[in-house]
Design an enzyme around this catalytic site. Structure first.
Site, short mmCIF file in Angstrom:
data_model
loop_
_atom_site.label_atom_id
_atom_site.label_comp_id
_atom_site.label_asym_id
_atom_site.label_seq_id
_atom_site.Cartn_x
_atom_site.Cartn_y
_atom_site.Cartn_z
CG HIS A 14 33.05 -22.97 45.38
ND1 HIS A 14 32.68 -23.56 46.05
CD2 HIS A 14 32.35 -21.76 45.33
CE1 HIS A 14 31.49 -22.85 46.83
NE2 HIS A 14 31.74 -21.86 46.33
CB CYS A 23 26.18 -20.87 44.11
SG CYS A 23 25.68 -19.88 45.40
CG HIS A 27 31.00 -17.92 43.80
ND1 HIS A 27 30.49 -18.91 42.98
CD2 HIS A 27 30.82 -18.29 45.08
CE1 HIS A 27 29.63 -19.85 44.17
NE2 HIS A 27 30.25 -19.28 45.28
CG HIS A 29 32.80 -18.68 49.38
ND1 HIS A 29 31.77 -17.84 49.55
CD2 HIS A 29 32.52 -19.50 48.29
CE1 HIS A 29 30.83 -18.29 48.89
NE2 HIS A 29 31.18 -19.38 48.19
CG HIS A 67 45.24 -17.32 46.73
ND1 HIS A 67 45.44 -17.29 48.05
CD2 HIS A 67 45.19 -16.16 46.18
CE1 HIS A 67 45.11 -16.16 48.31
NE2 HIS A 67 45.16 -15.33 47.41
CD GLU A 115 30.05 -21.70 50.90
OE1 GLU A 115 30.55 -22.67 50.39
OE2 GLU A 115 28.83 -21.24 50.60
N1 LIG Z 1 24.72 -26.65 52.37
C1 LIG Z 1 25.29 -25.72 51.57
N2 LIG Z 1 24.60 -24.93 51.06
C2 LIG Z 1 25.47 -24.14 50.11
C3 LIG Z 1 26.58 -24.12 49.81
C4 LIG Z 1 27.61 -25.21 50.66
O1 LIG Z 1 28.65 -25.27 50.49
N3 LIG Z 1 26.69 -26.01 51.35
N4 LIG Z 1 27.09 -23.06 49.32
C5 LIG Z 1 26.65 -22.37 48.58
C6 LIG Z 1 27.35 -21.39 47.45
O2 LIG Z 1 28.82 -21.76 47.96
C7 LIG Z 1 27.24 -19.83 47.56
O3 LIG Z 1 28.29 -19.25 47.32
C8 LIG Z 1 27.00 -19.44 49.02
O4 LIG Z 1 25.72 -19.24 49.12
P1 LIG Z 1 24.68 -18.03 49.98
O5 LIG Z 1 24.92 -18.76 51.46
O6 LIG Z 1 23.59 -17.79 49.53
O7 LIG Z 1 25.87 -17.09 50.12
P2 LIG Z 1 25.44 -15.37 50.02
O8 LIG Z 1 26.63 -14.64 50.53
O9 LIG Z 1 24.91 -15.16 48.59
O10 LIG Z 1 24.42 -15.31 51.06
P3 LIG Z 1 23.40 -14.15 51.49
O11 LIG Z 1 23.31 -14.14 52.80
O12 LIG Z 1 21.98 -14.43 50.87
O13 LIG Z 1 24.04 -12.76 51.00
C9 LIG Z 1 25.16 -22.08 48.66
N5 LIG Z 1 24.52 -22.97 49.52
ZN LIG Z 2 30.14 -20.61 46.96
#
Ligand SMILES: Nc1nc2c(c(=O)[nH]1)N=C([C@H](O)[C@H](O)COP(=O)(O)OP(=O)(O)OP(=O)(O)O)CN2
Ligand SMILES: [Zn+2]
Length: 126
Positions: A14, A23, A27, A29, A67, A115
């Protein structure tokens, strides 16, 4: 009152519009999904609802996302971001409709989507 939980998972890609960080870029998940079903009465087998039935229905719903590039699906489209929140609500709506067609004793009350192991969103009714 009894409360059952079943889990499934899917892998998908997504991107998030209106997001000021990486984001926004494409990328993926591995999303973990949990559905919660509640009800007061057990059947003659001592079950609220057979786990096998619940897992199969959840697997069908989640399988439709597996997928996929989520932004391309009608459930999300160009305007609705496929966030964990919107994915949880989508799965809740689809699973609720499927369970209504079968008519099990339990009522779906919540769907949680992780996620990552550290971040999850829950959509609930009731
Ligand atoms: N409330 C939400 N916030 C975020 C969502 C979501 O679905 N709901 N999604 C994202 C992104 O999908 C992003 O890929 C995930 O970001 P993050 O949590 O920062 O993931 P990381 O693995 O990069 O986290 P670190 O712990 O910093 O490594 C963002 N926010
Ligand atoms: Zn994401």
């Amino acid at each position: 009152m009894f409360e059952l939980r079943v889990r499934s998972s899917f892998a998908a890609a997504h991107r998030l519009h209106e997001y000021p960080d990486q984001c926004r870029r494409l990328h993926g998940h591995n999303w973990e999904v949990e559905a919660v079903v509640v009800g007061p009465e057990l059947n003659a087998a001592g079950m609220l609802v057979d786990f096998a039935l619940l897992k199969n229905e959840l697997r069908q719903v989640v399988g439709a996302l597996d997928h996929c590039y989520l932004n391309e699906l009608a459930a999300f489209g160009p305007e609705k971001n496929p966030t964990a929140e919107n994915i949880a609500r989508h799965i809740f709506t689809e699973l609720k409709a499927r369970l209504a067609g079968i008519g099990p004793a339990g009522v779906l009350t919540a769907v949680t989507v992780w996620e990552s192991p550290a971040a999850a969103a829950t959509y609930r009714e009731g």
